[in-house]
Scaffold this active site. Structure first.
Site, PDB file in Angstrom:
ATOM      1  N   VAL A  25       0.872  -1.177   0.000  1.00  0.00           N
ATOM      2  CA  VAL A  25       0.000   0.000   0.000  1.00  0.00           C
ATOM      3  C   VAL A  25       0.908   1.226   0.000  1.00  0.00           C
ATOM      4  O   VAL A  25       1.715   1.399   0.921  1.00  0.00           O
ATOM      5  CB  VAL A  25      -0.906   0.025   1.248  1.00  0.00           C
ATOM      6  CG1 VAL A  25      -1.777   1.280   1.241  1.00  0.00           C
ATOM      7  CG2 VAL A  25      -1.774  -1.232   1.316  1.00  0.00           C
ATOM      8  N   VAL A  51      -2.469  -3.123   5.142  1.00  0.00           N
ATOM      9  CA  VAL A  51      -1.047  -3.412   5.032  1.00  0.00           C
ATOM     10  C   VAL A  51      -0.704  -4.751   5.680  1.00  0.00           C
ATOM     11  O   VAL A  51       0.194  -5.452   5.221  1.00  0.00           O
ATOM     12  CB  VAL A  51      -0.196  -2.276   5.638  1.00  0.00           C
ATOM     13  CG1 VAL A  51       1.228  -2.359   5.118  1.00  0.00           C
ATOM     14  CG2 VAL A  51      -0.783  -0.921   5.292  1.00  0.00           C
ATOM     15  N   LEU A 422      -5.760 -14.670  13.256  1.00  0.00           N
ATOM     16  CA  LEU A 422      -7.037 -14.637  12.549  1.00  0.00           C
ATOM     17  C   LEU A 422      -6.957 -13.599  11.434  1.00  0.00           C
ATOM     18  O   LEU A 422      -6.315 -12.559  11.574  1.00  0.00           O
ATOM     19  CB  LEU A 422      -8.177 -14.299  13.518  1.00  0.00           C
ATOM     20  CG  LEU A 422      -8.539 -15.399  14.520  1.00  0.00           C
ATOM     21  CD1 LEU A 422      -9.476 -14.868  15.588  1.00  0.00           C
ATOM     22  CD2 LEU A 422      -9.175 -16.588  13.802  1.00  0.00           C
ATOM     23  N   LEU A 477     -16.884 -18.217  18.443  1.00  0.00           N
ATOM     24  CA  LEU A 477     -15.439 -18.421  18.507  1.00  0.00           C
ATOM     25  C   LEU A 477     -15.238 -19.838  19.021  1.00  0.00           C
ATOM     26  O   LEU A 477     -15.036 -20.077  20.214  1.00  0.00           O
ATOM     27  CB  LEU A 477     -14.781 -17.405  19.448  1.00  0.00           C
ATOM     28  CG  LEU A 477     -14.996 -15.917  19.155  1.00  0.00           C
ATOM     29  CD1 LEU A 477     -14.125 -15.067  20.055  1.00  0.00           C
ATOM     30  CD2 LEU A 477     -14.699 -15.612  17.702  1.00  0.00           C
ATOM     31  N   ILE A 480     -12.064 -21.045  21.046  1.00  0.00           N
ATOM     32  CA  ILE A 480     -11.978 -20.382  22.343  1.00  0.00           C
ATOM     33  C   ILE A 480     -13.092 -20.891  23.263  1.00  0.00           C
ATOM     34  O   ILE A 480     -12.872 -21.110  24.458  1.00  0.00           O
ATOM     35  CB  ILE A 480     -12.056 -18.852  22.181  1.00  0.00           C
ATOM     36  CG1 ILE A 480     -11.041 -18.367  21.146  1.00  0.00           C
ATOM     37  CG2 ILE A 480     -11.828 -18.159  23.516  1.00  0.00           C
ATOM     38  CD1 ILE A 480      -9.625 -18.830  21.393  1.00  0.00           C
TER      39      ILE A 480
END
Length: 595
Positions: A25, A51, A422, A477, A480
């Site tokens: 970028v 980015v 993630l 999740l 988790i």
């Protein structure tokens, strides 16, 4: 002597080091470098939407093809800090990528200039080297050293920070006479290899643990040849998956507390000797109960990084060597031993590993609606053949994939193994597909991983990067939640809500189909497991037709517990679902279930 800006010299060096693709970028402090990317030419560029996404694209690009080094570029300040996660991911898995950042002028570095941050200090712990170049004349040497470092020893990332005035300064540089520095790799000696094999010959139930270092060394063929010569079963690590085809008669599965097979763990526990090559004894492989992992076994460890030897536990014998160099010697010596009739007969032991492979299986065939995730992987095995390259990061989706999918070639399982951020999957898939557009890509995400960097789908749409993205959605999740069960909580892991714009999906909240379509890609939602196969076939056709990613969203039951150890002990894995007891329970298993 030719004169050019330091930024132009840097671009010339990138080309001569084999770089033909970059991801990034632009911004004010890196714009001079971008000007030279345009003026010098010869390097394609993919504009990321974030980015961090660019850094993961660079990772996927490196991982997909031997010899590649992905390059990510950003401006000063937050662009560099955004890419720290990508650098951490790369160094954790021994992946060479080059991160180039812009910076405030040298004279302003100590004056808290706008977007001026000491990115070299920040990036130091997650790179092989991070340098802010203060003198323009040093730019060629810093770039030359960067490629030498990335390729030498244990591969890894490097960051180069370029103040804007350094980029713009003219220097003398002759690109026509530039040469890359020789790469250094430690190599096993004949005596070391002989000692390692002597220990193997003394055993009765030996195993080879094949790690990602074999793939980095492009030495999978040597690994298979060595295994076949000695008739020793092979356990792949998560990063080494694909070094030996899953359907090979010496492939004994994976071992660990999560991404493992029942038969792999049982074969490992029955072994008395382990030769680890290019692996680092990661805790998801060994578990924290090292006594259960090591007791009763002799260990030989081959690793390219000397300080890895003994880091997790002390092997009986360690060799600092590139995996390929060691395997060349192992093959050479094994051939000599075989010709002399000195190789033991391990056929009964190898056969016992295959017997476990045919009997200790997990069930995948369920007809439940909402569907169980196991069924998704069963249908993926049917729809996607041995040429498929899978890309994924972390979560129950990745753990289950490692338990149920099949991989047949090196670099066909691209997984962020240690860092597991993630959001990694979409940009990494874009990078991999850019590196090798001829190999079909199937990405795999849970709903939260998918949402983290979903904007990068627009990059694939803009640059026409087709692949299939399997999205397993339980609006949770999941990993988790499963980890919290041991603490007797279920807290802040629920993602469900009633979407007022899409009431038909109930409590599953985010309408991924609408979001994906809004970003320029195709999407299909599936609620019935019997419709998955048709959806996957349609997705493959749509990807080819439109040259964009196609998302196949599978609506899962809200709660599923995937097999893993509650105690982080590979000898104590809990099987939460009923096991396969008849062939119809696991129709796509590598071996038909033997009952």
């Amino acid at each position: 002597m030719p004169r050019m800006t330091a930024a132009a010299a840097a671009v010339e060096i990138l080309k001569r080091e084999g770089v033909a693709q970059a991801f990034g970028v632009p911004g004010a402090a890196i714009n001079p470098f971008y000007r030279e990317l345009k003026n010098v030419g010869g390097i394609k560029h993919t504009l990321a939407r974030h980015v961090e996404g660019a850094s993961h694209m660079a990772e996927g690009f490196t991982r997909a093809k031997a010899g590649n080094i992905g390059v990510c570029i950003g401006t000063s300040g937050p662009a560099g800090t955004d890419m720290i996660t990508g650098l951490y991911s790369a160094i954790a898995d021994s992946i060479p990528i080059l991160c180039i950042t812009g910076q405030a002028p040298v004279s302003k570095l100590h004056k808290e200039d706008f977007q001026a941050v000491d990115i070299a200090a920040i990036a130091g712990p997650v790179t092989k080297k991070a340098t802010t170049v203060l003198e323009a004349a040093q730019v060629p040497g810093v770039f030359q050293e960067a490629f030498h470092l990335m390729r030498s020893g244990r591969p890894g990332p490097v960051l180069i920070d370029l103040p804007i005035d350094v980029q713009l300064t003219e220097i003398e540089f002759d690109p026509d006479t530039y040469e890359p520095l020789p790469v250094y790799q430690p190599r096993a000696t004949r005596a070391q290899a002989e000692k390692a094999l002597a220990l193997l010959l003394e055993s009765e139930r030996p195993l080879i643990v094949a790690g990602g270092g074999i793939i980095n060394a492009d030495a999978s063929d040597l690994l298979v040849e060595f295994a076949e010569l000695t008739n020793v079963p092979v356990i792949s690590t998560l990063m080494g998956w694909g070094t030996i085809p899953d359907d090979h008669e010496l492939a004994a599965g994976m071992v660990g507390v999560q991404t493992s097979h029942r038969y792999g763990n049982e074969t490992f526990l029955a072994s008395d000797f382990v030769l680890g090559i290019g692996n680092r004894w990661a805790n998801r492989h060994t578990g924290y109960n090292l006594e259960a992992y090591t007791k009763g076994r002799t260990f030989v460890h081959v690793d390219i990084e000397p300080t890895q030897l003994g880091k997790i536990f002390a092997p009986d014998y360690g060799i600092a060597s590139d995996a390929g160099a060691a395997l060349e010697l192992f093959v050479e010596i094994a051939k000599e031993l075989k010709a002399a009739g000195r190789l033991p007969d391990f056929s009964a032991w190898a056969a016992s590993a295959q017997e476990r492979k045919a009997t200790l299986q997990r069930r995948t065939h369920f007809d439940n609606i909402p569907m169980k995730p196991q069924r998704v992987y069963e249908e993926m095995n049917k729809a996607f053949g041995p040429e498929t390259r899978y890309v994924t990061t972390i979560g129950l989706s990745q753990i289950a994939a490692a338990q149920f999918l099949h991989v047949y070639k090196p670099r066909h399982w691209i997984n962020c193994g240690q860092a597991g951020p993630l959001g990694w999957t979409i940009p990494a898939a874009i990078g991999a597909a850019t590196a090798d557009p001829e190999t079909p890509i199937v990405a795999l995400s849970g709903d939260y991983d998918f949402q983290f960097m979903i904007e990068e789908l627009a990059v694939a749409a803009q640059h026409k990067v087709p692949y299939v993205h399997v999205l397993v959605n339980n609006a949770y999740l999941g990993l988790i939640r499963q980890a919290q069960a041991g603490l007797d909580i279920n807290f802040q892991v629920n993602l469900e809500f009633e979407n007022i714009n899409t009431p038909e999906i109930g409590v599953y909240g985010v309408d991924h189909v609408k979001v994906a379509e809004g970003l320029g890609v195709k999407a299909i939602r599936v609620t019935d497991p019997d419709e998955l196969g048709a959806a996957f076939e349609q997705a493959k056709k749509l990807a080819v037709e439109h040259q964009v990613p196609v998302v196949v969203e599978a609506i899962l039951e809200r709660v599923t517990n995937i097999s893993m150890s509650k105690t982080v002990d590979m000898s104590n894995v809990t099987e939460f679902e009923e096991l396969a007891t008849e062939p119809g329970h696991a129709p796509t298993a590598i071996k038909a279930l033997k009952v």
